[in-house]
Design a protein around this motif. Structure first.
Motif, PDB file in Angstrom:
ATOM      1  N   ASP A 121      35.059  53.534  17.669  1.00 19.34           N
ATOM      2  CA  ASP A 121      34.494  54.108  19.081  1.00 19.34           C
ATOM      3  C   ASP A 121      35.853  53.837  20.183  1.00 19.34           C
ATOM      4  O   ASP A 121      35.694  53.907  21.156  1.00 19.34           O
ATOM      5  N   LEU A 122      37.044  53.403  19.444  1.00 20.39           N
ATOM      6  CA  LEU A 122      38.196  53.362  20.541  1.00 20.39           C
ATOM      7  C   LEU A 122      38.567  54.615  21.135  1.00 20.39           C
ATOM      8  O   LEU A 122      38.804  55.580  20.340  1.00 20.39           O
ATOM      9  N   THR A 123      38.971  54.379  22.317  1.00 20.85           N
ATOM     10  CA  THR A 123      39.601  55.735  23.144  1.00 20.85           C
ATOM     11  C   THR A 123      40.719  55.287  23.823  1.00 20.85           C
ATOM     12  O   THR A 123      40.704  54.146  24.387  1.00 20.85           O
ATOM     13  N   TYR A 124      41.781  56.287  24.049  1.00 22.12           N
ATOM     14  CA  TYR A 124      42.664  56.015  24.832  1.00 22.12           C
ATOM     15  C   TYR A 124      42.082  56.318  26.227  1.00 22.12           C
ATOM     16  O   TYR A 124      41.385  57.579  26.317  1.00 22.12           O
ATOM     17  N   ASP A 125      42.146  55.645  27.071  1.00 22.94           N
ATOM     18  CA  ASP A 125      41.493  55.776  28.555  1.00 22.94           C
ATOM     19  C   ASP A 125      42.608  55.497  29.670  1.00 22.94           C
ATOM     20  O   ASP A 125      43.123  54.263  29.628  1.00 22.94           O
ATOM     21  N   ASP A 126      42.712  56.296  30.673  1.00 27.47           N
ATOM     22  CA  ASP A 126      43.472  56.126  31.904  1.00 27.47           C
ATOM     23  C   ASP A 126      42.832  55.752  33.092  1.00 27.47           C
ATOM     24  O   ASP A 126      43.382  55.898  34.290  1.00 27.47           O
ATOM     25  N   SER A 127      41.577  55.429  32.846  1.00 22.03           N
ATOM     26  CA  SER A 127      40.690  55.254  34.039  1.00 22.03           C
ATOM     27  C   SER A 127      40.890  54.029  35.063  1.00 22.03           C
ATOM     28  O   SER A 127      40.545  53.821  36.152  1.00 22.03           O
TER      29      SER A 127
END
Length: 365
Positions: A121-127
């Protein structure tokens, strides 16, 4: 000298931290006469109560290692148990951030390793930039299955389970010596409250004594090859106005997962733990370490100042020299069996229910 009183039991668990309590609870259905002894006057006074109270997702540990296996299984068991017992938790997720190109490479290694281990469930996230403009970072990955929980209520619930299954807990009782005999393991115990000494004779002995586990392993088996290494971590409380809804972790270092920002269930922010090797067990906060501490936080939260941080508490991790993994070392002598749980630091809380099953499976019962 008066003759020592002797007590014969089916199973003896040494150590009343989360590992010992979880193991004793798991084994209580298999033994009629099971005892747990703890040298402090309350359970979970050492490593188990001096940590970040984080439920780890399992992306850091080597594929196939005991840490990886027990963390992944333990995480699911823990969330289920907390829901079932209505113990407070917050599946708040965490961001792991890099602050340089070199750290971004390491971040990608963490991401790839997590996926390979089954943390899917890991994601790259720039938020983060819009959520928390006070943070400075290059890249971040988000782990939605990371959480925080009320570890004290959890451990006390396990303790109640154990006792309601017929298990017995002796507090303020310290193990002085372990000798093998044809009757089983003869464990010399001192009641620290009365200064009386007595012998507990058990066919099954589980050593989950945390900071004292290597010493006891040496008594159980003179050929024990493992050496302890104490890694101290200090925590500071943040007094500033900013708030977080998720945990913020830097990329990991050699001795730790990095000096991170965690929230408690009341949304207060604390930073820690630092990581430095010590020779003795001393829980005081060392002011001379604060400069390094603040510098580490400033790499991803540049506006933090030393005066924003108030000393909180410290913990000591019972690690093993030259070994990153947990060690569950089991063996038998004639008709007696033992299990040593060694190097049991992070992610020990997360892994505890899975560890208990692992120890039970190691025993021939």
């Amino acid at each position: 000298m008066s003759k020592l009183e002797k007590f014969e039991v089916d199973c003896l668990v040494i150590g009343g931290g989360v590992s010992g309590i979880a193991i004793a609870r798991e084994l209580s259905s298999k033994f009629d006469n099971i005892f747990l002894i703890e040298r402090n006057n309350q359970i979970a006074q050492e490593t188990s109560s001096r940590n970040s109270e984080v439920i780890h997702a399992g992306m850091y540990y080597d594929q196939g290692s005991l840490k990886s296996k027990l963390c992944l299984k333990g995480k699911e068991l823990l969330y289920d148990y907390l829901k079932e017992r209505k113990i407070e938790f917050n599946r708040c997720g965490k961001y792991i951030v890099s602050t340089s190109d070199k750290e971004s490479e390491k971040l990608n290694t963490v991401y790839e390793n997590g996926m390979a281990c089954g943390v899917d469930d890991l994601t790259y996230d720039d938020s983060l930039k819009s959520k928390y403009p006070f943070l400075r970072y290059n890249e971040s990955i988000f782990s939605p299955s990371t959480g925080i929980f009320d570890s004290h209520s959890f451990i006390h619930s396990l303790s109640r389970d154990f006792q309601s299954s017929g298990g017995n807990i002796l507090l303020g009782n310290e193990t002085l010596d372990v000798v093998q005999s044809d009757k089983g393991f003869e464990v010399l115990v001192k009641d620290k409250n009365s200064n009386n000494q007595f012998l507990v004779i058990s066919k099954v002995l589980v050593n989950s004594a945390g900071l004292n586990a290597v010493h006891l392993a040496n008594l159980i088996d003179e050929g024990n090859p493992y050496e302890e290494e104490y890694v101290k971590g200090e925590y500071y409380t943040y007094n500033g106005k900013e708030k977080l809804n998720s945990l913020i972790y830097p990329t990991p270092t050699e001795n730790s997962l990095g000096l991170h920002a965690t929230i408690d269930l009341g949304k207060g922010i604390r930073f820690g733990p630092s990581a430095f090797i010590v020779d003795e067990i001393d829980y005081s906060i060392s002011e001379d370490q604060k400069v390094n501490f603040v510098g580490s936080v400033q790499t991803y939260w540049p506006g933090i100042k030393a005066e924003d941080l108030t000393p909180g508490y410290s913990g000591i991790r019972p690690k093993l020299k030259g070994i990153q993994d947990f060690v569950v070392d089991s063996g038998g002598v004639s008709n007696s069996q033992y299990v040593n749980v060694l190097g049991y630091a992070s992610p020990g809380l997360t892994s505890s229910l899975a560890l208990a099953i692992e120890v039970s499976n190691r025993l021939d019962i």
